[in-house]
Design an enzyme around this catalytic site. Structure first.
Site, mmCIF file in Angstrom:
data_model
loop_
_atom_site.group_PDB
_atom_site.id
_atom_site.type_symbol
_atom_site.label_atom_id
_atom_site.label_comp_id
_atom_site.label_asym_id
_atom_site.label_seq_id
_atom_site.Cartn_x
_atom_site.Cartn_y
_atom_site.Cartn_z
ATOM 1 N N ARG A 105 12.026 -17.411 -2.106
ATOM 2 C CA ARG A 105 11.113 -16.485 -1.413
ATOM 3 C C ARG A 105 9.675 -16.564 -1.923
ATOM 4 N NH1 ARG A 105 12.196 -10.398 -3.750
ATOM 5 N NH2 ARG A 105 12.101 -10.915 -5.950
ATOM 6 N N SER B 45 16.075 -6.207 0.011
ATOM 7 C CA SER B 45 15.840 -7.074 -1.148
ATOM 8 C C SER B 45 15.730 -8.530 -0.716
ATOM 9 C CB SER B 45 17.000 -6.920 -2.131
ATOM 10 O OG SER B 45 16.934 -7.956 -3.097
ATOM 11 N N GLY B 46 14.707 -9.191 -1.206
ATOM 12 C CA GLY B 46 14.573 -10.631 -1.002
ATOM 13 C C GLY B 46 15.360 -11.423 -2.037
ATOM 14 N N ARG C 70 2.401 2.684 -3.192
ATOM 15 C CA ARG C 70 1.503 3.297 -4.182
ATOM 16 C C ARG C 70 1.656 4.815 -4.211
ATOM 17 N NH1 ARG C 70 -2.736 0.200 -5.902
ATOM 18 N NH2 ARG C 70 -2.982 1.888 -7.384
ATOM 19 N N HIS C 71 2.259 5.361 -3.167
ATOM 20 C CA HIS C 71 2.466 6.819 -3.107
ATOM 21 C C HIS C 71 3.733 7.135 -3.891
ATOM 22 C CE1 HIS C 71 -0.811 7.471 -0.217
ATOM 23 N NE2 HIS C 71 -0.575 6.186 0.014
ATOM 24 N N ARG C 72 3.537 7.586 -5.122
ATOM 25 C CA ARG C 72 4.640 7.657 -6.091
ATOM 26 C C ARG C 72 5.312 9.011 -6.141
ATOM 27 N NH1 ARG C 72 0.269 6.768 -10.573
ATOM 28 N NH2 ARG C 72 -0.815 7.897 -8.922
ATOM 29 N N ARG D 99 -3.744 7.980 4.625
ATOM 30 C CA ARG D 99 -3.343 6.812 5.419
ATOM 31 C C ARG D 99 -3.510 7.009 6.919
ATOM 32 N NH1 ARG D 99 -3.692 2.887 1.596
ATOM 33 N NH2 ARG D 99 -2.440 3.418 -0.224
ATOM 34 N N GLU E 94 0.843 -1.210 0.000
ATOM 35 C CA GLU E 94 0.000 0.000 0.000
ATOM 36 C C GLU E 94 0.872 1.252 0.000
ATOM 37 O OE1 GLU E 94 -2.557 -0.339 3.422
ATOM 38 O OE2 GLU E 94 -3.848 -1.790 2.417
ATOM 39 N N ASN F 106 8.859 14.952 1.118
ATOM 40 C CA ASN F 106 8.847 16.366 1.507
ATOM 41 C C ASN F 106 7.521 16.656 2.213
ATOM 42 O OD1 ASN F 106 6.866 17.267 -0.514
ATOM 43 N ND2 ASN F 106 8.458 16.751 -2.006
HETATM 44 C C1 LIG Z 1 -8.571 3.627 1.690
HETATM 45 C C2 LIG Z 1 -7.821 3.299 0.433
HETATM 46 C C3 LIG Z 1 -8.259 2.258 -0.376
HETATM 47 C C4 LIG Z 1 -7.570 1.941 -1.555
HETATM 48 N N1 LIG Z 1 -8.018 0.896 -2.330
HETATM 49 C C5 LIG Z 1 -7.357 0.583 -3.463
HETATM 50 C C6 LIG Z 1 -7.797 -0.505 -4.302
HETATM 51 O O1 LIG Z 1 -8.779 -1.170 -4.002
HETATM 52 N N2 LIG Z 1 -7.094 -0.784 -5.422
HETATM 53 C C7 LIG Z 1 -5.996 -0.051 -5.794
HETATM 54 O O2 LIG Z 1 -5.392 -0.346 -6.821
HETATM 55 N N3 LIG Z 1 -5.555 0.976 -5.020
HETATM 56 C C8 LIG Z 1 -6.192 1.314 -3.882
HETATM 57 N N4 LIG Z 1 -5.742 2.343 -3.111
HETATM 58 C C9 LIG Z 1 -4.532 3.078 -3.516
HETATM 59 C C10 LIG Z 1 -4.902 4.405 -4.188
HETATM 60 O O3 LIG Z 1 -5.651 4.187 -5.367
HETATM 61 C C11 LIG Z 1 -3.627 5.216 -4.515
HETATM 62 O O4 LIG Z 1 -2.824 4.469 -5.402
HETATM 63 C C12 LIG Z 1 -2.809 5.544 -3.293
HETATM 64 O O5 LIG Z 1 -3.624 5.997 -2.245
HETATM 65 C C13 LIG Z 1 -1.770 6.606 -3.644
HETATM 66 O O6 LIG Z 1 -2.455 7.808 -3.859
HETATM 67 P P1 LIG Z 1 -1.999 8.842 -4.953
HETATM 68 O O7 LIG Z 1 -2.012 8.260 -6.322
HETATM 69 O O8 LIG Z 1 -2.815 10.090 -4.722
HETATM 70 O O9 LIG Z 1 -0.482 9.126 -4.484
HETATM 71 P P2 LIG Z 1 0.767 9.590 -5.340
HETATM 72 O O10 LIG Z 1 1.123 8.543 -6.333
HETATM 73 O O11 LIG Z 1 1.840 9.974 -4.377
HETATM 74 O O12 LIG Z 1 0.249 10.852 -6.138
HETATM 75 C C14 LIG Z 1 0.055 12.101 -5.474
HETATM 76 C C15 LIG Z 1 -0.787 12.999 -6.388
HETATM 77 O O13 LIG Z 1 -0.063 13.258 -7.602
HETATM 78 C C16 LIG Z 1 -0.975 13.307 -8.693
HETATM 79 N N5 LIG Z 1 -0.652 12.231 -9.639
HETATM 80 C C17 LIG Z 1 0.117 11.136 -9.389
HETATM 81 N N6 LIG Z 1 0.234 10.370 -10.485
HETATM 82 C C18 LIG Z 1 -0.501 10.960 -11.431
HETATM 83 C C19 LIG Z 1 -0.801 10.611 -12.774
HETATM 84 N N7 LIG Z 1 -0.355 9.493 -13.341
HETATM 85 N N8 LIG Z 1 -1.592 11.427 -13.471
HETATM 86 C C20 LIG Z 1 -2.082 12.561 -12.925
HETATM 87 N N9 LIG Z 1 -1.861 12.954 -11.635
HETATM 88 C C21 LIG Z 1 -1.068 12.161 -10.917
HETATM 89 C C22 LIG Z 1 -2.378 13.132 -8.118
HETATM 90 O O14 LIG Z 1 -2.901 14.408 -7.804
HETATM 91 C C23 LIG Z 1 -2.100 12.370 -6.839
HETATM 92 O O15 LIG Z 1 -3.115 12.512 -5.871
HETATM 93 C C24 LIG Z 1 -6.417 2.686 -1.933
HETATM 94 C C25 LIG Z 1 -5.999 3.739 -1.125
HETATM 95 C C26 LIG Z 1 -6.672 4.055 0.055
HETATM 96 C C27 LIG Z 1 -6.179 5.183 0.918
#
Ligand SMILES: Cc1cc2nc3c(=O)[nH]c(=O)nc-3n(C[C@H](O)[C@H](O)[C@H](O)COP(=O)(O)OP(=O)(O)OC[C@H]3O[C@@H](n4cnc5c(N)ncnc54)[C@H](O)[C@@H]3O)c2cc1C
Length: 255
Positions: free
Chosen positions: A164, A94-95, A83-85, A191, A80, A180
């Site tokens: 693994r 590393s495994g 996913r914050h990219r 989160r 999870e 940042n």
């Molecule tokens: C309660 C909860 C449930 C979730 N359930 C699921 C699920 O069922 N399945 C699943 O796959 N994921 C799920 N997620 C993950 C979610 O979809 C996001 O991938 C994750 O929260 C990261 O958020 P983000 O993309 O805003 O973050 P970051 O990747 O850090 O992006 C930050 C911000 O940058 C901008 N940004 C980033 N990339 C792009 C882009 N390509 N194009 C345009 N703007 C961009 C957006 O404004 C984004 O909000 C869940 C998350 C939460 C909190």
């Protein structure tokens, strides 16, 4: 048989940080060539300007500072977290290049076990004692078998990256995560779990603002990732008290 370690925590510690509330003001004020005044500014002036930036979602000044965190967490949490990219840097154990230690996550007695409700509106409630015993027994059983098979493959000369494949996602990993203040707020807004900022009163037909530290967009994150996020929020509040206050006062929306 190898002794396994079972833990119920997700640890996060601050390794280093750069900047503070005035770093944000400097970045903001270069636009009017007044950045040199940031260090002498009264706290009230800093607070007013940061609140303005937060409220109007002028985000880039919040990128001129940094935190590096070290964490230990089960792989399902990192799945999870990763996913914050945006605005983050990650290095994780590393495994493929190291043998993963026999350390596994086990839900503790505070961990709610039952999910009730419908998708998008789940609530979590306590389990009963039979459920707790069942969960603990299943996890313990699978981890013992999986780790024994992992070691058997390693001892038989199989590469770590192949062996693994039998390990469960509650095995611990560790990483350094650098971000940042802006990317940290984006992470925290999703989160951590806080009650809604606006609550509708049906009898009055209007919304009430519930005040500071309520969320404009309430999230329902997995409990285990909140263990990390709550610690990071506490660190953020200590290092950037004015920015942090503006974040919670404005509904916990990342600028
Ligand atoms: C309660 C909860 C449930 C979730 N359930 C699921 C699920 O069922 N399945 C699943 O796959 N994921 C799920 N997620 C993950 C979610 O979809 C996001 O991938 C994750 O929260 C990261 O958020 P983000 O993309 O805003 O973050 P970051 O990747 O850090 O992006 C930050 C911000 O940058 C901008 N940004 C980033 N990339 C792009 C882009 N390509 N194009 C345009 N703007 C961009 C957006 O404004 C984004 O909000 C869940 C998350 C939460 C909190």
């Amino acid at each position: 048989m190898t002794d396994l370690i079972f833990r119920s925590d997700v640890t996060t510690t601050l390794v280093s940080s750069m900047g503070g509330d005035r770093s944000i003001i400097r970045a903001m004020m270069v636009s009017t060539n007044k950045d040199s005044t940031a260090d002498e500014m009264e706290d009230a002036g800093v607070a007013g300007r940061i609140n303005f930036l937060m409220k109007n979602r002028h985000g880039t000044p919040f990128e001129h500072a940094a935190f590096t965190f070290y964490s230990e967490a089960p792989i399902f949490v990192y799945r999870e977290w990763h996913r914050h990219r945006i605005g983050v840097s990650i290095n994780e154990q590393s495994g493929r290049y190291s043998e993963l230690p026999p350390m596994f996550y086990m839900p503790g007695p505070d961990r709610k076990l039952q999910q009730v409700g419908k998708p998008g509106a789940y609530e979590y409630v306590e389990g009963d004692s039979a459920q707790y015993a069942g969960v603990q027994g299943s996890i313990r059983h699978v981890c013992h078998i999986a780790y024994a098979e992992y070691q058997a493959m390693l001892n038989g000369g199989v590469a770590k990256e192949v062996a693994r494949m039998v390990l469960p996602i509650n095995i611990y990993s560790k990483m350094y995560w650098t971000c940042n203040p802006r990317s940290l707020m984006a992470f925290l807004s999703l989160r951590t779990q806080r009650p809604p900022k606006y609550v509708h009163d049906d009898s009055e037909g209007c919304y009430y603002d519930m005040g500071s530290d309520h969320s404009f967009f309430p999230s329902k994150p997995q409990y285990e990732i909140t263990l990390a996020a709550d610690v990071m929020e506490e660190i953020f509040s200590q290092l950037f008290p004015i920015t942090y206050k503006a974040f919670v006062d404005n509904g916990r929306v990342a600028p």
